[in-house]
Design an enzyme around this catalytic site. Structure first.
Site, PDB file in Angstrom:
ATOM      1  CG  HIS A 161      -0.542  -2.052   2.322  1.00  0.00           C
ATOM      2  ND1 HIS A 161       0.202  -3.201   2.482  1.00  0.00           N
ATOM      3  CD2 HIS A 161       0.325  -1.017   2.448  1.00  0.00           C
ATOM      4  CE1 HIS A 161       1.466  -2.872   2.708  1.00  0.00           C
ATOM      5  NE2 HIS A 161       1.578  -1.574   2.679  1.00  0.00           N
ATOM      6  CG  ASP A 197       5.994  -0.093  -0.870  1.00  0.00           C
ATOM      7  OD1 ASP A 197       5.800   1.109  -1.076  1.00  0.00           O
ATOM      8  OD2 ASP A 197       6.066  -0.608   0.283  1.00  0.00           O
ATOM      9  CG  HIS A 199       5.751  -1.674   3.876  1.00  0.00           C
ATOM     10  ND1 HIS A 199       6.123  -0.388   3.492  1.00  0.00           N
ATOM     11  CD2 HIS A 199       6.057  -1.779   5.198  1.00  0.00           C
ATOM     12  CE1 HIS A 199       6.609   0.251   4.545  1.00  0.00           C
ATOM     13  NE2 HIS A 199       6.594  -0.563   5.591  1.00  0.00           N
ATOM     14  CG  ASP A 286       8.428   2.000   1.174  1.00  0.00           C
ATOM     15  OD1 ASP A 286       7.340   1.888   1.778  1.00  0.00           O
ATOM     16  OD2 ASP A 286       8.684   1.406   0.108  1.00  0.00           O
TER      17      ASP A 286
HETATM   18  N1  LIG Z   1       6.143   0.050  12.996  1.00  0.00           N
HETATM   19  C1  LIG Z   1       5.547  -0.332  11.723  1.00  0.00           C
HETATM   20  C2  LIG Z   1       4.558   0.742  11.301  1.00  0.00           C
HETATM   21  C3  LIG Z   1       3.937   0.413   9.963  1.00  0.00           C
HETATM   22  N2  LIG Z   1       3.089   1.524   9.583  1.00  0.00           N
HETATM   23  C4  LIG Z   1       2.326   1.326   8.343  1.00  0.00           C
HETATM   24  C5  LIG Z   1       3.225   1.224   7.145  1.00  0.00           C
HETATM   25  C6  LIG Z   1       2.397   1.376   5.882  1.00  0.00           C
HETATM   26  C7  LIG Z   1       3.240   1.285   4.628  1.00  0.00           C
HETATM   27  C8  LIG Z   1       2.455   1.755   3.417  1.00  0.00           C
HETATM   28  C9  LIG Z   1       3.207   1.515   2.082  1.00  0.00           C
HETATM   29  O1  LIG Z   1       4.467   2.169   2.083  1.00  0.00           O
HETATM   30  O2  LIG Z   1       3.428   0.123   1.858  1.00  0.00           O
HETATM   31  C10 LIG Z   1       2.354   2.075   0.930  1.00  0.00           C
HETATM   32  F1  LIG Z   1       2.993   1.848  -0.226  1.00  0.00           F
HETATM   33  F2  LIG Z   1       1.177   1.473   0.893  1.00  0.00           F
HETATM   34  F3  LIG Z   1       2.162   3.373   1.080  1.00  0.00           F
HETATM   35 ZN   LIG Z   2       5.743   0.660   1.713  1.00  0.00          ZN
END
Ligand SMILES: NCCCNCCCCCC(O)(O)C(F)(F)F
Ligand SMILES: [Zn+2]
Length: 344
Positions: A161, A197, A199, A286
């Site tokens: 990110h 990932d 996200h 995840d």
């Molecule tokens: N309700 C939604 C809450 C979202 N909170 C932030 C999620 C961050 C994910 C981080 C990630 O898993 O993409 C990384 F790989 F960068 F660690």
């Molecule tokens: Zn993630």
């Protein structure tokens, strides 16, 4: 497969993140790396080595110098204003119609200027932990350049990110992008980055957006519904020299292996067409059905299949750990990808 790991990851241990309107304990915590390392050792993947220190130059190949200065000094600036008992979190951000022409003098202003969320605490150890994670990835890139078929950089904090000049989503330095650039600087004419990932890797996309020498492919939850919300759509395909060198494969909540495998096959085909010399794999686990903050439904054995599909791409591959928060199963899921790759 060599595994690069630094104990300095432990220095990133934020107290809390803002999630669903509350300050909650950080999901991105030291136990994540411990459980992955323990499983890696248990199944005999290795050897596990410490990273070689690479200094600031490789970071500046990807990140803005002012941003790096900010990251390096943010904690000390924060302590002057707020004391050392509270982690540094931003309180406001630049909205459309506001200006980014001037970097604020205030540490609170600069936290907001250089970030996009309040889920990514800066602490006393953040700079050391983040630079050690980048050194893990750079050491893995060195191994590929030395002829290894694969390597695993057991990175935390994660990186995908983080953009040229911003942090967020638990990420400060973009480990995968830094490694891809290092491979390019080391002689690889074309490098592909594949992000599995859950996200979208908005930081990696932003860094290589106008570049045709690095292909970025990401498979992730539809940003219309899911963090980071503001990019990662299928119609984002790059710009300028990078036009066509960005591929976003978005999937709906509830996706299981049957849906995921189709996207992975499309990603593999695109990477083969690109003609890369090396592959950097942003490995977040995840996508697992048991993940507490995510909504795909992969099973642990699906990660074996994932590893095998990645091996089928047939490139020297640097795995870089990103997310995954079902801590008890994280080790099995990550190790399964690596095992599936080695058996692929
Ligand atoms: N309700 C939604 C809450 C979202 N909170 C932030 C999620 C961050 C994910 C981080 C990630 O898993 O993409 C990384 F790989 F960068 F660690
Ligand atoms: Zn993630």
């Amino acid at each position: 497969m060599i595994v690069i790991h630094s104990e300095e990851h432990r220095l990133q241990a934020g107290r809390s993140e803002l999630n669903d309107g509350q300050l909650v304990p950080c999901y991105e915590k030291p136990a994540r790396a411990d459980i992955v390392r323990a499983r890696i050792e248990a199944v005999g993947i290795g050897p596990i080595v410490n990273p070689t220190r690479h200094g600031i130059a490789p970071l500046e190949r990807v990140h803005d110098a002012g941003y790096l200065d900010f990251l390096r000094t943010a904690w000390d600036e924060w302590v002057k204003e707020h004391g050392a008992d509270i982690d540094a979190l931003p309180l406001n951000w630049v909205a459309p119609g506001m200006s980014r022409r001037r970097v604020p003098r205030s540490i609170d202003g600069r936290l907001g200027f250089y970030s996009f969320d309040a889920g990514t605490p800066i602490t006393a150890g953040t700079w050391r932990a983040a630079t050690a994670a980048a050194d893990n990835a750079l050491t893995g890139a060195d191994r590929l350049r030395a002829g290894d078929r694969s390597a695993f950089a057991l990175c935390r904090p994660p990186g995908h990110h983080a953009g040229h000049a911003f942090y967020g989503g638990y990420c400060f330095l973009n480990n995968a992008a830094i490694a891809a650039q290092s491979l390019r600087d080391g002689g690889a004419a074309r490098v592909a980055v594949l992000d599995v990932d859950y996200h979208h890797g908005n930081g990696t996309q932003e860094i290589f957006w106008e570049r045709g020498d690095v292909l970025f492919v990401s498979i992730h939850a539809d940003p219309a519904d899911e963090f980071p919300y503001f990019c990662g759509h299928a119609d984002e395909t790059g710009a300028g020299a990078g036009d066509g060198a960005n591929l976003n494969l978005t999937l709906p909540w509830g996706t299981d292996w049957s849906g995921y495998a189709q996207a992975l096959a499309a990603a593999a085909a695109r990477i083969r067409d690109f003609g890369a010399d090396a592959l950097v794999l942003s490995l977040g686990a995840d996508t697992y059905g048991g993940d507490p903050i995510s909504r795909f439904r992969l099973l642990s054995e699906d990660f074996l299949r994932m590893g095998s599909a990645i091996a089928g791409i047939g490139l020297p591959t640097l795995f870089v750990l990103e997310g995954g928060y079902a801590v008890d199963d994280l080790g099995v899921n990550v190790a399964n990808v690596l095992t599936g790759f080695e058996q692929g």
